[in-house]
Design an enzyme around this catalytic site. Structure first.
Site, mmCIF file in Angstrom:
data_model
loop_
_atom_site.group_PDB
_atom_site.id
_atom_site.type_symbol
_atom_site.label_atom_id
_atom_site.label_comp_id
_atom_site.label_asym_id
_atom_site.label_seq_id
_atom_site.Cartn_x
_atom_site.Cartn_y
_atom_site.Cartn_z
ATOM 1 N N TYR A 120 0.729 -0.748 0.181
ATOM 2 C CA TYR A 120 -0.086 -0.341 0.252
ATOM 3 C C TYR A 120 0.732 1.114 0.051
ATOM 4 O O TYR A 120 0.250 1.687 -0.462
ATOM 5 C CB TYR A 120 -1.407 0.010 1.144
ATOM 6 C CG TYR A 120 -1.811 1.189 1.062
ATOM 7 C CD1 TYR A 120 -2.808 0.330 0.739
ATOM 8 C CD2 TYR A 120 -2.066 2.170 1.778
ATOM 9 C CE1 TYR A 120 -4.014 1.632 0.507
ATOM 10 C CE2 TYR A 120 -3.001 2.873 1.406
ATOM 11 C CZ TYR A 120 -4.175 3.245 1.734
ATOM 12 O OH TYR A 120 -4.428 3.039 0.869
ATOM 13 N N PHE A 165 -6.760 19.865 -24.965
ATOM 14 C CA PHE A 165 -7.320 18.657 -25.082
ATOM 15 C C PHE A 165 -8.498 18.659 -24.379
ATOM 16 O O PHE A 165 -8.764 19.434 -23.458
ATOM 17 C CB PHE A 165 -6.597 17.425 -24.497
ATOM 18 C CG PHE A 165 -6.742 15.734 -24.642
ATOM 19 C CD1 PHE A 165 -6.732 15.580 -25.665
ATOM 20 C CD2 PHE A 165 -7.438 15.427 -23.630
ATOM 21 C CE1 PHE A 165 -7.128 14.332 -25.882
ATOM 22 C CE2 PHE A 165 -7.720 14.146 -24.163
ATOM 23 C CZ PHE A 165 -7.688 13.596 -24.374
ATOM 24 N N ASP A 166 -9.613 17.465 -24.568
ATOM 25 C CA ASP A 166 -11.148 18.154 -23.742
ATOM 26 C C ASP A 166 -11.411 17.801 -22.318
ATOM 27 O O ASP A 166 -11.858 18.614 -21.953
ATOM 28 C CB ASP A 166 -12.380 17.321 -24.767
ATOM 29 C CG ASP A 166 -11.427 15.309 -25.058
ATOM 30 O OD1 ASP A 166 -10.102 15.140 -24.793
ATOM 31 O OD2 ASP A 166 -12.022 14.841 -25.341
ATOM 32 N N ASP A 224 1.156 19.024 -20.690
ATOM 33 C CA ASP A 224 0.289 18.548 -21.007
ATOM 34 C C ASP A 224 0.779 17.130 -22.318
ATOM 35 O O ASP A 224 0.911 17.704 -23.002
ATOM 36 C CB ASP A 224 -1.004 18.891 -21.741
ATOM 37 C CG ASP A 224 -1.930 17.531 -21.437
ATOM 38 O OD1 ASP A 224 -1.450 16.803 -21.483
ATOM 39 O OD2 ASP A 224 -3.711 17.802 -22.065
ATOM 40 N N ALA A 239 1.238 13.716 -22.406
ATOM 41 C CA ALA A 239 0.673 13.002 -22.965
ATOM 42 C C ALA A 239 1.529 12.415 -24.732
ATOM 43 O O ALA A 239 2.087 11.079 -24.728
ATOM 44 C CB ALA A 239 -0.998 12.531 -23.611
ATOM 45 N N LYS A 255 -0.370 6.582 -23.313
ATOM 46 C CA LYS A 255 -0.383 7.352 -24.936
ATOM 47 C C LYS A 255 1.412 6.709 -24.674
ATOM 48 O O LYS A 255 1.968 5.632 -25.005
ATOM 49 C CB LYS A 255 -0.607 8.629 -25.256
ATOM 50 C CG LYS A 255 -1.546 9.528 -25.202
ATOM 51 C CD LYS A 255 -2.479 8.666 -24.798
ATOM 52 C CE LYS A 255 -4.059 10.052 -24.882
ATOM 53 N NZ LYS A 255 -3.974 10.667 -24.045
ATOM 54 N N HIS A 270 -19.447 13.839 -26.234
ATOM 55 C CA HIS A 270 -19.396 13.029 -27.500
ATOM 56 C C HIS A 270 -18.708 12.048 -26.745
ATOM 57 O O HIS A 270 -19.615 10.550 -27.670
ATOM 58 C CB HIS A 270 -18.057 13.697 -28.515
ATOM 59 C CG HIS A 270 -16.612 13.454 -27.185
ATOM 60 N ND1 HIS A 270 -16.662 14.186 -25.601
ATOM 61 C CD2 HIS A 270 -15.673 12.244 -27.321
ATOM 62 C CE1 HIS A 270 -15.600 13.966 -25.865
ATOM 63 N NE2 HIS A 270 -14.733 12.638 -26.260
HETATM 64 C C1 LIG Z 1 -5.712 11.617 -23.321
HETATM 65 C C2 LIG Z 1 -5.118 12.994 -22.669
HETATM 66 C C3 LIG Z 1 -5.062 13.351 -21.525
HETATM 67 C C4 LIG Z 1 -6.104 12.622 -20.584
HETATM 68 O O1 LIG Z 1 -5.366 11.411 -20.227
HETATM 69 P P1 LIG Z 1 -6.691 10.500 -20.379
HETATM 70 O O2 LIG Z 1 -5.611 9.342 -20.237
HETATM 71 O O3 LIG Z 1 -7.340 9.833 -21.488
HETATM 72 O O4 LIG Z 1 -7.243 10.227 -19.065
HETATM 73 C C5 LIG Z 1 -5.394 14.726 -21.527
HETATM 74 N N1 LIG Z 1 -4.617 15.564 -22.511
HETATM 75 C C6 LIG Z 1 -3.660 14.885 -23.367
HETATM 76 C C7 LIG Z 1 -3.106 15.610 -24.918
HETATM 77 C C8 LIG Z 1 -3.817 13.327 -24.314
HETATM 78 O O5 LIG Z 1 -3.405 13.030 -24.825
#
Ligand SMILES: *Cc1c(COP(=O)(O)O)cnc(C)c1O
Length: 459
Positions: free
Chosen positions: A72, A124-125, A215, A217, A258, A450
């Site tokens: 843990y 990003f969304d 950000d 990913a 990613k 979406h």
């Molecule tokens: C996928 C993504 C996110 C969110 O990540 P999740 O793992 O899907 O929650 C944030 N920003 C970017 C650029 C992403 O590609």
């Protein structure tokens, strides 16, 4: 004779996939209310919905999984992840989270107040969702060139420093918790951000005393493009480039699904120890204790290995070359997409394909449905459904671009699959004049609609 390019892996385990008939697909998409998220994966032949968490892990990652420490607190796996984040990315402090949006939740719960503004390059969304949910504003400062899908420039994901400067001058610094730089720029078509731009944005942020959040990913794909396209980086390793990219940032949020090539996981990393401490409460409350935060030990182990493999040139070259291969096939057939090909996906310019469908009837979604009906290929709409309604006026927002994204999972499909995708698109393209009507919404959520939206055909 020069040898052709080939993949830098061989296949040790396979997963069967099944073809279907057009009649089956017509029934399935109707039952799914014309939302491709509602399809069962067994109803899909080639799944390009996302490259998130859908990649194939390596033998080294599976081996690391077996050695996960599920304690843990203070698990070995946590320290493996901590060392990888320190050595590869250069951050001393981090909190694990179950995925990228959870990292955003932990961070934004701590730093965002109602009425704040967060400038960035096409947020990003989920990032925009987390900002707007807190009654703050995401201000898009992407360079104008990103909206011209046919323009070939190497770093089409860049943030416009002049637009940024304007926002930073307009609002008091207390109202700007961070500038969000997304690498690569997903929403603009998987387009990279140059090192020069990262450096300049960082300098603007420093001058104004505002934090820079990357950000991250698809940071490794971004580094590949810097190496192959930006002057002065050809002889640097991906890992050197990655270290430099993050040296300009104060915070990174990461969806490890990613470029860390795992099926689940994420984290938020900090340079500032104090901010790390302040975020811990939200991690404990929403994710889990600070040494696992929503991840099992085995997943943290696989993530640590994935960060290492994901920042190796041969792997990245194989990945990006496959996306380019698909792009070259589409060139052959004259199908318009966001140029040049992005890192993780091809974005078909739906407005240029379906010229008769009105924007109120969701052009990119219509194209996504046509491609599914044609060959059981599942892409995703990046257009006005994704853009949600304006939070104040509740009117539909119609972004400049209506794109059908075909995301390529990592190390998963072969180039024969790419050939099938291109041929299916060609068939749709050849009958584009007959496609004149789109869809209307019958059910939707107020935010991030979406995923669950339901539609019916207009015809
Ligand atoms: C996928 C993504 C996110 C969110 O990540 P999740 O793992 O899907 O929650 C944030 N920003 C970017 C650029 C992403 O590609």
């Amino acid at each position: 004779m020069e040898l052709p390019f080939s993949e830098s892996f061989r296949i040790k385990m396979v997963e069967p996939i099944r073809k279907s008939t057009r009649e089956e697909r017509e029934r399935w998409i109707r039952e799914a209310h014309y939302n491709l998220f509602n399809l069962k994966s067994d109803e899909v032949f080639i799944d390009l919905l996302t490259d998130s968490g859908t990649g194939a892990m390596s033998d080294r990652q599976w081996a690391a999984l077996m050695q996960g420490d599920e304690s843990y607190a203070g698990a070995r796996s946590y320290y493996n992840m901590k060392n990888a984040i320190r050595d590869i990315l250069g951050f001393d402090f981090f909190l694990p989270t179950h995925q990228g949006r959870a990292a955003e939740n932990v961070l934004y719960s701590t730093i965002i107040n109602e009425g704040d503004v967060l400038p960035g390059n096409s947020h990003f969304d989920t990032t925009k969702g987390h900002i707007e949910f807190r009654k703050a504003h995401a201000i898009d400062c992407t360079i104008d060139e990103a909206a011209d899908t046919q323009l070939e420039i190497p770093f089409k994901g860049n943030l416009d420093p002049v637009k940024l400067e304007k926002v930073l001058n307009e609002y008091p610094v207390e109202r700007i918790p961070a500038v969000v730089l997304t690498v690569t720029n997903n929403t603009a078509g998987g387009q990279p951000v140059s090192m020069a731009n990262i450096r300049e944005v960082s300098a603007v942020c420093r001058r104004h005393g505002v934090r820079l959040q990357i950000d991250s990913a698809r940071f490794a794909e971004n580094a590949y493009f810097i190496k192959t396209r930006e002057e002065g980086y050809a002889d640097k390793s991906i890992k050197e480039i990655v270290r430099e990219m993050f040296s300009y940032a104060d915070i990174m949020t990461m969806s490890s699904k990613k470029d860390a090539i795992v099926n689940m996981g994420g984290f938020v990393a900090f340079r500032d120890e104090d901010l790390w401490r302040r975020c811990q409460m939200y991690c404990i409350m929403n994710e889990g204790f600070i040494t696992y935060g929503g991840m099992s030990g085995r997943d943290m182990n696989a993530l640590a290995v994935g960060l290492d493999e994901g920042t190796e040139f041969d792997y990245l070259q194989t990945r990006v070359r496959q996306v380019e291969y698909l792009g070259a096939k589409l060139d052959e057939y004259g199908i318009p997409y966001q140029r040049p090909a992005g890192g993780h996906a091809i974005f078909i310019d739906a407005k240029k394909v379906l010229t008769h469908v009105p924007k109120e009837e969701f052009i990119a979604q219509t194209l996504a449905i046509e491609l599914y009906l044609e060959a059981g290929i599942r892409g995703v709409e990046i257009g006005s459904i994704l853009a949600d309604r304006d939070p104040e006026t509740r009117e539909n927002r119609y972004p400049a671009l209506e794109l059908l994204r075909l995301a390529i999972p990592r190390r998963t499909y072969t180039n024969n699959h790419m050939d099938v995708i291109a041929a299916a698109l060609k068939n749709v393209y050849d009958r584009r004049e007959q496609i004149t009507r789109g869809y209307r919404i019958t059910r939707e959520f107020p935010i991030m609609r979406h995923f669950t939206v339901e539609l019916e055909p207009m015809r």
